[in-house]
Design a protein around this motif. Structure first.
Motif, PDB file in Angstrom:
ATOM      1  N   THR A  91     -68.590  79.335  46.395  1.00  0.00           N
ATOM      2  CA  THR A  91     -67.458  78.689  47.063  1.00  0.00           C
ATOM      3  C   THR A  91     -67.853  77.423  47.818  1.00  0.00           C
ATOM      4  N   ASN A  92     -69.124  77.220  48.059  1.00  0.00           N
ATOM      5  CA  ASN A  92     -69.592  75.971  48.687  1.00  0.00           C
ATOM      6  C   ASN A  92     -70.117  75.055  47.595  1.00  0.00           C
ATOM      7  N   ALA A  93     -69.198  74.563  46.781  1.00  0.00           N
ATOM      8  CA  ALA A  93     -69.598  73.810  45.593  1.00  0.00           C
ATOM      9  C   ALA A  93     -70.092  72.412  45.913  1.00  0.00           C
ATOM     10  N   GLY A  94     -69.650  71.837  47.021  1.00  0.00           N
ATOM     11  CA  GLY A  94     -70.126  70.521  47.418  1.00  0.00           C
ATOM     12  C   GLY A  94     -69.419  69.368  46.726  1.00  0.00           C
ATOM     13  N   THR A  95     -69.966  68.181  46.947  1.00  0.00           N
ATOM     14  CA  THR A  95     -69.433  66.938  46.399  1.00  0.00           C
ATOM     15  C   THR A  95     -70.422  66.369  45.389  1.00  0.00           C
ATOM     16  N   TRP A  96     -69.919  65.951  44.247  1.00  0.00           N
ATOM     17  CA  TRP A  96     -70.760  65.486  43.146  1.00  0.00           C
ATOM     18  C   TRP A  96     -70.269  64.130  42.636  1.00  0.00           C
ATOM     19  N   HIS A  97     -71.158  63.420  41.949  1.00  0.00           N
ATOM     20  CA  HIS A  97     -70.700  62.213  41.251  1.00  0.00           C
ATOM     21  C   HIS A  97     -71.191  62.255  39.808  1.00  0.00           C
ATOM     22  N   GLY A  98     -70.459  61.554  38.941  1.00  0.00           N
ATOM     23  CA  GLY A  98     -70.765  61.550  37.523  1.00  0.00           C
ATOM     24  C   GLY A  98     -71.744  60.456  37.150  1.00  0.00           C
ATOM     25  N   GLU A  99     -71.624  59.956  35.916  1.00  0.00           N
ATOM     26  CA  GLU A  99     -72.526  58.899  35.448  1.00  0.00           C
ATOM     27  C   GLU A  99     -72.424  57.665  36.329  1.00  0.00           C
ATOM     28  N   LYS A 100     -71.216  57.390  36.809  1.00  0.00           N
ATOM     29  CA  LYS A 100     -71.014  56.296  37.759  1.00  0.00           C
ATOM     30  C   LYS A 100     -70.834  56.910  39.138  1.00  0.00           C
ATOM     31  N   ILE A 101     -71.447  56.311  40.143  1.00  0.00           N
ATOM     32  CA  ILE A 101     -71.472  56.925  41.464  1.00  0.00           C
ATOM     33  C   ILE A 101     -70.089  57.016  42.096  1.00  0.00           C
ATOM     34  N   TRP A 102     -69.134  56.202  41.619  1.00  0.00           N
ATOM     35  CA  TRP A 102     -67.790  56.244  42.199  1.00  0.00           C
ATOM     36  C   TRP A 102     -66.922  57.346  41.588  1.00  0.00           C
ATOM     37  N   GLU A 103     -67.422  58.041  40.572  1.00  0.00           N
ATOM     38  CA  GLU A 103     -66.693  59.163  39.973  1.00  0.00           C
ATOM     39  C   GLU A 103     -66.996  60.417  40.791  1.00  0.00           C
ATOM     40  N   ILE A 104     -66.054  60.829  41.626  1.00  0.00           N
ATOM     41  CA  ILE A 104     -66.298  61.885  42.601  1.00  0.00           C
ATOM     42  C   ILE A 104     -65.615  63.194  42.183  1.00  0.00           C
ATOM     43  N   ALA A 105     -66.340  64.295  42.350  1.00  0.00           N
ATOM     44  CA  ALA A 105     -65.786  65.622  42.082  1.00  0.00           C
ATOM     45  C   ALA A 105     -65.999  66.515  43.297  1.00  0.00           C
ATOM     46  N   ASN A 106     -64.920  67.142  43.756  1.00  0.00           N
ATOM     47  CA  ASN A 106     -64.961  68.100  44.871  1.00  0.00           C
ATOM     48  C   ASN A 106     -64.299  69.411  44.446  1.00  0.00           C
ATOM     49  N   PRO A 107     -64.901  70.156  43.533  1.00  0.00           N
ATOM     50  CA  PRO A 107     -64.260  71.408  43.111  1.00  0.00           C
ATOM     51  C   PRO A 107     -64.191  72.412  44.258  1.00  0.00           C
ATOM     52  N   ASP A 108     -63.121  73.204  44.281  1.00  0.00           N
ATOM     53  CA  ASP A 108     -62.984  74.222  45.317  1.00  0.00           C
ATOM     54  C   ASP A 108     -64.084  75.264  45.201  1.00  0.00           C
ATOM     55  N   ALA A 109     -64.463  75.579  43.974  1.00  0.00           N
ATOM     56  CA  ALA A 109     -65.546  76.536  43.723  1.00  0.00           C
ATOM     57  C   ALA A 109     -66.003  76.370  42.281  1.00  0.00           C
ATOM     58  N   VAL A 110     -67.174  76.907  41.982  1.00  0.00           N
ATOM     59  CA  VAL A 110     -67.662  76.964  40.613  1.00  0.00           C
ATOM     60  C   VAL A 110     -68.091  78.406  40.325  1.00  0.00           C
ATOM     61  N   PHE A 111     -68.185  78.737  39.049  1.00  0.00           N
ATOM     62  CA  PHE A 111     -68.612  80.090  38.681  1.00  0.00           C
ATOM     63  C   PHE A 111     -69.527  80.036  37.476  1.00  0.00           C
ATOM     64  N   VAL A 112     -70.284  81.094  37.289  1.00  0.00           N
ATOM     65  CA  VAL A 112     -71.078  81.272  36.083  1.00  0.00           C
ATOM     66  C   VAL A 112     -70.768  82.670  35.548  1.00  0.00           C
ATOM     67  N   ASP A 113     -70.495  82.762  34.238  1.00  0.00           N
ATOM     68  CA  ASP A 113     -70.117  84.053  33.671  1.00  0.00           C
ATOM     69  C   ASP A 113     -71.342  84.817  33.174  1.00  0.00           C
ATOM     70  N   GLU A 114     -71.119  85.958  32.566  1.00  0.00           N
ATOM     71  CA  GLU A 114     -72.212  86.823  32.128  1.00  0.00           C
ATOM     72  C   GLU A 114     -73.007  86.221  30.978  1.00  0.00           C
ATOM     73  N   GLN A 115     -72.441  85.231  30.294  1.00  0.00           N
ATOM     74  CA  GLN A 115     -73.146  84.536  29.221  1.00  0.00           C
ATOM     75  C   GLN A 115     -73.881  83.294  29.719  1.00  0.00           C
ATOM     76  N   GLY A 116     -73.790  83.047  31.022  1.00  0.00           N
ATOM     77  CA  GLY A 116     -74.480  81.906  31.605  1.00  0.00           C
ATOM     78  C   GLY A 116     -73.708  80.604  31.522  1.00  0.00           C
ATOM     79  N   GLU A 117     -72.424  80.678  31.166  1.00  0.00           N
ATOM     80  CA  GLU A 117     -71.603  79.462  31.067  1.00  0.00           C
ATOM     81  C   GLU A 117     -70.929  79.188  32.407  1.00  0.00           C
ATOM     82  N   TRP A 118     -70.969  77.931  32.820  1.00  0.00           N
ATOM     83  CA  TRP A 118     -70.422  77.529  34.113  1.00  0.00           C
ATOM     84  C   TRP A 118     -68.983  77.041  33.971  1.00  0.00           C
ATOM     85  N   GLY A 119     -68.240  77.122  35.063  1.00  0.00           N
ATOM     86  CA  GLY A 119     -66.858  76.653  35.067  1.00  0.00           C
ATOM     87  C   GLY A 119     -66.391  76.295  36.462  1.00  0.00           C
ATOM     88  N   ILE A 120     -65.195  75.741  36.522  1.00  0.00           N
ATOM     89  CA  ILE A 120     -64.575  75.275  37.761  1.00  0.00           C
ATOM     90  C   ILE A 120     -63.511  76.272  38.211  1.00  0.00           C
TER      91      ILE A 120
END
Length: 256
Positions: A91-120
């Protein structure tokens, strides 16, 4: 839990903190994409541009719905974890940027499933389900039930983080809980990114977006040009030229 992503983490900042606002001002966040794409009912791209260029105040007072939406986020995420025991949720997913530093992502949370795949995980609250299509109680919905203006935000996060799936968790009227599965849509992501890149160029070059005739744009132009006569005039395609002429005149007069 160590989060795996193709994005670069800028840090973990409290929502509404000075650091959080500073990062948002220096780039484009997911909640702003719908505005740039013309999907925001309350704010136009022109108004957002005025905020990004420092012409008008960018921070707005927190309304009651905003306050309670923020307070309920942790409660909703807690329920999400209980209903999805096969997922590890951060739940403390933090703030991220993409290939360009101005591309900002603030997801409320992230998860990883039993197969090791991540999601928002994206949390929403609403008094009414006006723009939503709710699945029956106990069933999961899909992206067709999520308003387009929220999907732009989720797709923005998915692209930046490099994930293929997300879950939108929504609470309606304080007592209707629903989950919606969303998969990455590369076509939508590319289309939204093209509009955002053009908008960001206008911000960097200090050039106005096209006049769109919306109430938001009109009110912004009024605030920037208080001497405009307060009468009903349909500016149409002349709007941008008119406003540009007003500013040019103001700059000339200030230089004298």
């Amino acid at each position: 839990m160590e989060i795996v992503s193709k994005a670069t983490q800028l840090g973990v900042f409290e929502s509404g903190s000075p650091e959080w606002h500073q990062l948002r001002a220096a780039g484009i966040g997911g909640s702003e994409v719908s505005t740039i794409c013309g999907l925001n009912k309350w704010e136009s791209a022109y108004t957002l541009w005025a905020k990004k260029t420092g012409r008008i105040q960018s921070e707005i007072p927190q309304s009651e719905p905003m306050f309670w939406g923020s307070r309920l986020e942790s409660v909703i995420l807690d329920e999400f974890q209980k209903r999805n025991p096969g997922l590890q949720v951060e739940t403390n997913a933090g703030t991220w940027h993409g290939e360009k530093i101005w591309e900002i992502a603030n997801p409320d949370a992230v998860f990883v499933d039993e197969q090791g795949e991540w999601g928002i995980v994206e949390v929403k609250t609403a008094a009414y389900a006006d723009d939503w299509i709710l699945p029956p109680v106990g069933q999961r919905g899909d992206s067709s039930g999520v308003p387009r203006y929220y999907l732009t935000q989720v797709q923005w996060y998915l692209r930046i983080m490099g994930y293929k799936k997300a879950v939108v968790v929504a609470l309606f009227s304080g007592n209707k809980y629903r989950e919606f599965d969303v998969v990455a849509d590369e076509f939508q992501q590319a289309a939204d990114l093209a509009l955002v890149e053009h908008f960001w160029e206008l911000v960097q070059e200090d050039k106005r977006p096209d006049w769109d005739g919306s109430d938001s744009t009109y009110e912004t132009v009024r605030s920037l040009n208080p001497d405009i006569d307060d009468s009903d005039i349909e500016l149409g395609g002349l709007g941008s030229a008119y406003v540009n002429a007003l500013e040019a005149q103001a700059l000339t007069e200030s230089a004298v």
